[in-house]
Design a protein around this motif. Sequence first.
Motif, mmCIF file in Angstrom:
data_model
loop_
_atom_site.group_PDB
_atom_site.id
_atom_site.type_symbol
_atom_site.label_atom_id
_atom_site.label_comp_id
_atom_site.label_asym_id
_atom_site.label_seq_id
_atom_site.Cartn_x
_atom_site.Cartn_y
_atom_site.Cartn_z
ATOM 1 N N GLU A 95 38.956 40.687 51.417
ATOM 2 C CA GLU A 95 38.917 41.664 50.318
ATOM 3 C C GLU A 95 40.317 41.885 49.742
ATOM 4 O OE1 GLU A 95 36.937 44.923 48.048
ATOM 5 O OE2 GLU A 95 36.210 43.128 49.066
ATOM 6 N N ALA A 96 41.302 42.025 50.632
ATOM 7 C CA ALA A 96 42.682 42.249 50.185
ATOM 8 C C ALA A 96 43.186 41.064 49.365
ATOM 9 C CB ALA A 96 43.597 42.493 51.390
ATOM 10 N N GLN A 97 42.889 39.852 49.810
ATOM 11 C CA GLN A 97 43.332 38.667 49.077
ATOM 12 C C GLN A 97 42.625 38.554 47.722
ATOM 13 O OE1 GLN A 97 46.210 37.953 50.292
ATOM 14 N NE2 GLN A 97 45.943 35.770 50.620
ATOM 15 N N LEU A 98 41.334 38.830 47.687
ATOM 16 C CA LEU A 98 40.608 38.768 46.416
ATOM 17 C C LEU A 98 41.159 39.787 45.421
ATOM 18 C CD1 LEU A 98 36.921 38.241 47.616
ATOM 19 C CD2 LEU A 98 38.394 36.583 46.461
ATOM 20 N N LYS A 99 41.618 40.914 45.935
ATOM 21 C CA LYS A 99 42.159 41.952 45.048
ATOM 22 C C LYS A 99 43.550 41.609 44.530
ATOM 23 C CE LYS A 99 39.384 45.959 46.038
ATOM 24 N NZ LYS A 99 39.402 47.406 46.231
ATOM 25 N N THR A 100 44.093 40.468 44.944
ATOM 26 C CA THR A 100 45.368 40.009 44.376
ATOM 27 C C THR A 100 45.135 38.973 43.272
ATOM 28 O OG1 THR A 100 45.726 38.191 45.957
ATOM 29 C CG2 THR A 100 46.579 40.375 46.580
ATOM 30 N N CYS A 101 43.867 38.691 42.971
ATOM 31 C CA CYS A 101 43.518 37.743 41.914
ATOM 32 C C CYS A 101 43.176 38.523 40.646
ATOM 33 C CB CYS A 101 42.315 36.886 42.330
ATOM 34 S SG CYS A 101 42.599 35.874 43.790
ATOM 35 N N TYR A 102 43.831 38.170 39.553
ATOM 36 C CA TYR A 102 43.660 38.880 38.288
ATOM 37 C C TYR A 102 43.302 37.932 37.168
ATOM 38 C CZ TYR A 102 45.794 43.082 40.217
ATOM 39 O OH TYR A 102 46.048 44.197 40.956
ATOM 40 N N ASP A 103 42.431 38.406 36.298
ATOM 41 C CA ASP A 103 42.213 37.733 35.028
ATOM 42 C C ASP A 103 43.516 37.926 34.257
ATOM 43 O OD1 ASP A 103 41.675 37.529 32.177
ATOM 44 O OD2 ASP A 103 39.563 37.431 32.718
ATOM 45 N N PRO A 104 44.148 36.863 33.772
ATOM 46 C CA PRO A 104 45.446 37.015 33.122
ATOM 47 C C PRO A 104 45.416 37.781 31.806
ATOM 48 C CG PRO A 104 44.740 34.727 33.083
ATOM 49 C CD PRO A 104 43.732 35.481 33.892
ATOM 50 N N GLU A 105 44.225 38.038 31.285
ATOM 51 C CA GLU A 105 44.134 38.787 30.032
ATOM 52 C C GLU A 105 43.754 40.248 30.247
ATOM 53 O OE1 GLU A 105 42.615 35.828 26.693
ATOM 54 O OE2 GLU A 105 41.293 35.796 28.451
ATOM 55 N N ILE A 106 43.317 40.591 31.457
ATOM 56 C CA ILE A 106 42.840 41.940 31.741
ATOM 57 C C ILE A 106 43.570 42.449 32.985
ATOM 58 C CG2 ILE A 106 40.809 43.370 32.236
ATOM 59 C CD1 ILE A 106 39.108 41.048 31.065
ATOM 60 N N PRO A 107 44.228 43.606 32.894
ATOM 61 C CA PRO A 107 45.026 44.091 34.027
ATOM 62 C C PRO A 107 44.205 44.760 35.136
ATOM 63 C CG PRO A 107 45.215 45.616 32.214
ATOM 64 C CD PRO A 107 44.380 44.460 31.718
ATOM 65 N N VAL A 108 43.144 44.078 35.577
ATOM 66 C CA VAL A 108 42.280 44.583 36.646
ATOM 67 C C VAL A 108 41.959 43.405 37.559
ATOM 68 C CG1 VAL A 108 40.015 45.596 37.179
ATOM 69 C CG2 VAL A 108 41.262 46.356 35.152
ATOM 70 N N ASN A 109 41.977 43.640 38.881
ATOM 71 C CA ASN A 109 41.676 42.539 39.795
ATOM 72 C C ASN A 109 40.209 42.137 39.675
ATOM 73 O OD1 ASN A 109 39.972 43.731 42.075
ATOM 74 N ND2 ASN A 109 41.709 45.147 42.062
ATOM 75 N N ILE A 110 39.901 40.926 40.111
ATOM 76 C CA ILE A 110 38.561 40.358 39.907
ATOM 77 C C ILE A 110 37.483 41.094 40.681
ATOM 78 C CG2 ILE A 110 39.442 38.084 39.269
ATOM 79 C CD1 ILE A 110 38.651 37.131 42.100
ATOM 80 N N VAL A 111 37.844 41.755 41.781
ATOM 81 C CA VAL A 111 36.856 42.520 42.548
ATOM 82 C C VAL A 111 36.441 43.753 41.755
ATOM 83 C CG1 VAL A 111 36.435 43.837 44.663
ATOM 84 C CG2 VAL A 111 37.680 41.663 44.775
ATOM 85 N N ASP A 112 37.426 44.552 41.324
ATOM 86 C CA ASP A 112 37.116 45.767 40.569
ATOM 87 C C ASP A 112 36.550 45.452 39.189
ATOM 88 O OD1 ASP A 112 37.791 47.581 42.578
ATOM 89 O OD2 ASP A 112 39.898 47.602 42.011
ATOM 90 N N LEU A 113 36.897 44.294 38.660
ATOM 91 C CA LEU A 113 36.356 43.882 37.370
ATOM 92 C C LEU A 113 34.871 43.512 37.490
ATOM 93 C CD1 LEU A 113 37.322 43.542 34.459
ATOM 94 C CD2 LEU A 113 38.004 41.215 35.027
ATOM 95 N N GLY A 114 34.420 43.272 38.727
ATOM 96 C CA GLY A 114 33.006 42.967 38.958
ATOM 97 C C GLY A 114 32.680 41.496 38.806
ATOM 98 N N LEU A 115 33.675 40.636 38.964
ATOM 99 C CA LEU A 115 33.430 39.199 38.808
ATOM 100 C C LEU A 115 32.872 38.552 40.073
ATOM 101 C CD1 LEU A 115 36.554 38.056 36.744
ATOM 102 C CD2 LEU A 115 34.315 38.849 35.926
ATOM 103 N N ILE A 116 33.055 39.198 41.222
ATOM 104 C CA ILE A 116 32.540 38.647 42.479
ATOM 105 C C ILE A 116 31.117 39.161 42.675
ATOM 106 C CG2 ILE A 116 32.842 38.480 44.985
ATOM 107 C CD1 ILE A 116 35.092 37.134 43.395
ATOM 108 N N TYR A 117 30.153 38.269 42.593
ATOM 109 C CA TYR A 117 28.746 38.641 42.755
ATOM 110 C C TYR A 117 28.309 38.592 44.220
ATOM 111 C CZ TYR A 117 27.681 38.556 37.720
ATOM 112 O OH TYR A 117 27.612 38.811 36.373
ATOM 113 N N GLU A 118 28.823 37.617 44.947
ATOM 114 C CA GLU A 118 28.382 37.432 46.325
ATOM 115 C C GLU A 118 29.490 36.762 47.114
ATOM 116 O OE1 GLU A 118 25.075 34.530 48.184
ATOM 117 O OE2 GLU A 118 24.347 35.799 46.535
#
Length: 191
Positions: A95-118
């Motif tokens: 979870e911590a590592q996934l939260k260090t991944c960001y869409d370069p156009e949106i200042p929100v990590n991919i987990v909180d952005l809701g991109l991880i479905y499963e």
Amino acid sequence: MKKAVVAVVRASMFNNDSIEVRRDCEATLIPSGAKVSLKQGSLVMVTQALGNSYTVYVNGNLVRIAGKDGDALGLVIMEETEINDLPGTLEEKIEAQLKTCYDPEIPVNIVDLGLIYERQLLPLGRNHFGVEIKMTLTAAGCGMGPVLVSDIQEKLKAIQEITEVKVDLVFDPPWNRECMTEVAKLQLGLL
């Protein structure tokens, strides 16, 4: 691994002033994901510094520069925290590592952005695991998919116990703003 300190770059550094690139460096064109070279002397404007990378505006385009090349911008070289030195369960480290991944156009990590479905943790042997992830993008035509997939794979494989990472891009159901966490909505001013 020698990565030890997370460099913190303050948003106040980015005040819409152009800065001159100090040395040639590789960058990734957004949203296509194509590799480009920024030449010494180019003028850029930093728009984001998250997830161990910089997003800069140059010649009418956005590009992503790896945090290790921060010196090329006259900024801090971003180093990642050594995840294996942190306390927590394997799930917490993922979870911590996934939260260090960001869409370069949106200042929100991919987990909180809701991109991880499963996400599924698979035992592969004694203290060895694989991770399977189903994720989406904010738009089906976004060219940053392969860049984000590569970022996820690299960051998860940095965890000692993880030996395999499989990331599938899916678009059903399509992403929408309801996929975001309350934190993300607040951060983007959507609440």
